[in-house]
Design an enzyme around this catalytic site. Structure first.
Site, PDB file in Angstrom:
ATOM      1  N   ASP A  20      -4.796   3.646  -3.638  1.00 20.90           N
ATOM      2  CA  ASP A  20      -3.673   3.849  -4.558  1.00 20.90           C
ATOM      3  C   ASP A  20      -2.430   3.097  -4.081  1.00 20.90           C
ATOM      4  O   ASP A  20      -2.240   2.893  -2.886  1.00 20.90           O
ATOM      5  CB  ASP A  20      -3.383   5.353  -4.669  1.00 20.90           C
ATOM      6  CG  ASP A  20      -2.599   5.697  -5.930  1.00 20.90           C
ATOM      7  OD1 ASP A  20      -2.431   4.813  -6.790  1.00 20.90           O
ATOM      8  OD2 ASP A  20      -2.156   6.856  -6.038  1.00 20.90           O
ATOM      9  N   ASN A  68      -8.464   6.273 -15.919  1.00 21.78           N
ATOM     10  CA  ASN A  68      -7.712   5.012 -15.925  1.00 21.78           C
ATOM     11  C   ASN A  68      -7.768   4.280 -17.265  1.00 21.78           C
ATOM     12  O   ASN A  68      -7.001   3.336 -17.496  1.00 21.78           O
ATOM     13  CB  ASN A  68      -8.159   4.083 -14.778  1.00 21.78           C
ATOM     14  CG  ASN A  68      -7.668   4.523 -13.415  1.00 21.78           C
ATOM     15  OD1 ASN A  68      -8.344   4.325 -12.396  1.00 21.78           O
ATOM     16  ND2 ASN A  68      -6.484   5.125 -13.348  1.00 21.78           N
TER      17      ASN A  68
HETATM   18  C1  IPE Z   1      -6.704   7.251  -8.641  1.00 20.70           C
HETATM   19  O1  IPE Z   1      -5.460   6.663  -8.695  1.00 20.70           O
HETATM   20  C2  IPE Z   1      -7.733   6.305  -9.219  1.00 20.70           C
HETATM   21  C3  IPE Z   1      -8.022   5.127  -8.413  1.00 20.70           C
HETATM   22  C4  IPE Z   1      -7.513   4.844  -7.239  1.00 20.70           C
HETATM   23  C5  IPE Z   1      -8.996   4.239  -8.989  1.00 20.70           C
HETATM   24  P1  IPE Z   1      -4.476   6.896  -9.922  1.00 20.70           P
HETATM   25  O2  IPE Z   1      -3.257   6.128  -9.611  1.00 20.70           O
HETATM   26  O3  IPE Z   1      -5.163   6.611 -11.199  1.00 20.70           O
HETATM   27  O4  IPE Z   1      -4.216   8.477  -9.828  1.00 20.70           O
HETATM   28  P2  IPE Z   1      -3.022   9.367 -10.375  1.00 20.70           P
HETATM   29  O5  IPE Z   1      -2.893   9.044 -11.849  1.00 20.70           O
HETATM   30  O6  IPE Z   1      -1.800   8.977  -9.634  1.00 20.70           O
HETATM   31  O7  IPE Z   1      -3.441  10.776 -10.105  1.00 20.70           O
HETATM   32  C1  IPE Z   2      -4.463   1.839  -7.649  1.00 17.10           C
HETATM   33  O1  IPE Z   2      -3.143   1.438  -7.777  1.00 17.10           O
HETATM   34  C2  IPE Z   2      -5.411   0.984  -8.450  1.00 17.10           C
HETATM   35  C3  IPE Z   2      -6.045   1.655  -9.597  1.00 17.10           C
HETATM   36  C4  IPE Z   2      -5.864   2.899  -9.937  1.00 17.10           C
HETATM   37  C5  IPE Z   2      -6.938   0.857 -10.386  1.00 17.10           C
HETATM   38  P1  IPE Z   2      -2.225   1.934  -8.978  1.00 17.10           P
HETATM   39  O2  IPE Z   2      -2.329   0.966 -10.096  1.00 17.10           O
HETATM   40  O3  IPE Z   2      -2.542   3.347  -9.328  1.00 17.10           O
HETATM   41  O4  IPE Z   2      -0.806   1.839  -8.290  1.00 17.10           O
HETATM   42  P2  IPE Z   2       0.427   2.816  -8.497  1.00 17.10           P
HETATM   43  O5  IPE Z   2      -0.055   4.217  -8.259  1.00 17.10           O
HETATM   44  O6  IPE Z   2       0.922   2.605  -9.886  1.00 17.10           O
HETATM   45  O7  IPE Z   2       1.401   2.363  -7.463  1.00 17.10           O
HETATM   46 MG    MG Z   3      -1.812   5.126  -8.753  1.00 15.73          MG
END
Ligand code: IPE
Ligand code: IPE
Ligand code: MG
Length: 232
Positions: A20, A68
């Site tokens: 994340d 997602n």
């Molecule tokens: C969890 O991260 C999913 C992945 C790392 C693929 P998200 O960024 O989607 O999770 P939330 O929305 O902050 O809980």
């Molecule tokens: C994790 O990074 C990647 C996926 C969930 C695919 P994020 O895209 O969730 O990054 P933040 O949480 O917005 O920083």
């Molecule tokens: Mg995220």
């Protein structure tokens, strides 16, 4: 992998990571989110390259959750494009290094060309013996548990063992350590069943900045944890 088949000193066979913070990494640099995702893939590549040296047998990475799909069409397209690019660029190295690819989650709903690429990659890495990279794609743990419970029921008995045997992770070793980067302290529908007795490790490092050294730090902390599994 551990030398000569013996367990690594830290004892973690299966490590999972909620990768994340790509978006925040990009935002801090006034860059588009897509750049953060691209750098996130580079972090994955570096970790897989070093996997064998860590003694970890299975590395499970949360790449795309069943939630997602709520992101913008543009971001989803960027992520799909990166997956295609990653398979194309890294598959030969996986094969050469004996890395076996596994997928958890229902990837069948991805675009047909991507499904085809994934299946080709699964087939061509199936013989890998130097470590397993399990990638969670369109993965949601609640949905996985529902699927597994249905399969268990169809088999006649809904027991913990029957459910476990029907989870996407059934053929992987038990989860030892679950890491989440970027400072968020939640599981976001990842490996809920499997995490029952896993050790949890949260770090503020944003995913694109996460290196093998960070993984080794987590493994060192894991080595010092006392796992009790309810006993005394
Ligand atoms: C969890 O991260 C999913 C992945 C790392 C693929 P998200 O960024 O989607 O999770 P939330 O929305 O902050 O809980
Ligand atoms: C994790 O990074 C990647 C996926 C969930 C695919 P994020 O895209 O969730 O990054 P933040 O949480 O917005 O920083
Ligand atoms: Mg995220």
């Amino acid at each position: 992998m551990a030398e000569k088949g013996g367990p690594a000193a830290h004892g973690a066979r299966h490590v999972a990571i909620i990768m994340d913070g790509n978006g925040r990494w990009a935002k801090k640099r006034f860059l588009p989110r897509a750049v953060g995702h691209t750098r996130g893939v580079e972090a994955v590549r570096n970790l897989v390259r070093g996997l064998r040296s860590t003694g970890v047998e299975v590395l499970t990475l949360y790449a795309f959750s069943s939630e997602n799909w709520r992101r913008s069409e543009e971001e989803i397209q960027d992520l799909m494009g990166l997956m295609r690019h990653f398979i194309r660029s890294d598959l030969p190295e996986f094969i050469a290094n004996g890395i076996r690819l596994r997928i958890i989650g229902d990837y069948s709903i991805f675009p047909a060309d991507l499904v085809e690429m994934i299946e080709d990659a699964l087939a061509r890495t199936a013989g890998g013996r130097n470590g397993t990279l399990a990638v969670a794609l369109n993965y949601g743990s609640q949905q996985e548990i529902v699927r597994a419970a249905k399969a268990a029921a169809a088999g006649g008995e809904i027991t913990a063992e029957a459910i476990e045997a029907a989870l996407d992770t059934a053929d992987l070793p038990p989860l030892d350590l679950l890491i989440r980067t970027s400072g968020e302290v939640r599981l976001s529908n990842f490996l809920l069943w499997q995490a029952a007795y896993a050790e949890l490790y949260f770090t503020d490092v944003l995913w694109p900045d996460f290196t093998l050294a960070h993984l080794e730090e987590a493994l060192a902390e894991f080595a010092g944890r006392e796992r009790r599994f309810g006993g005394r």
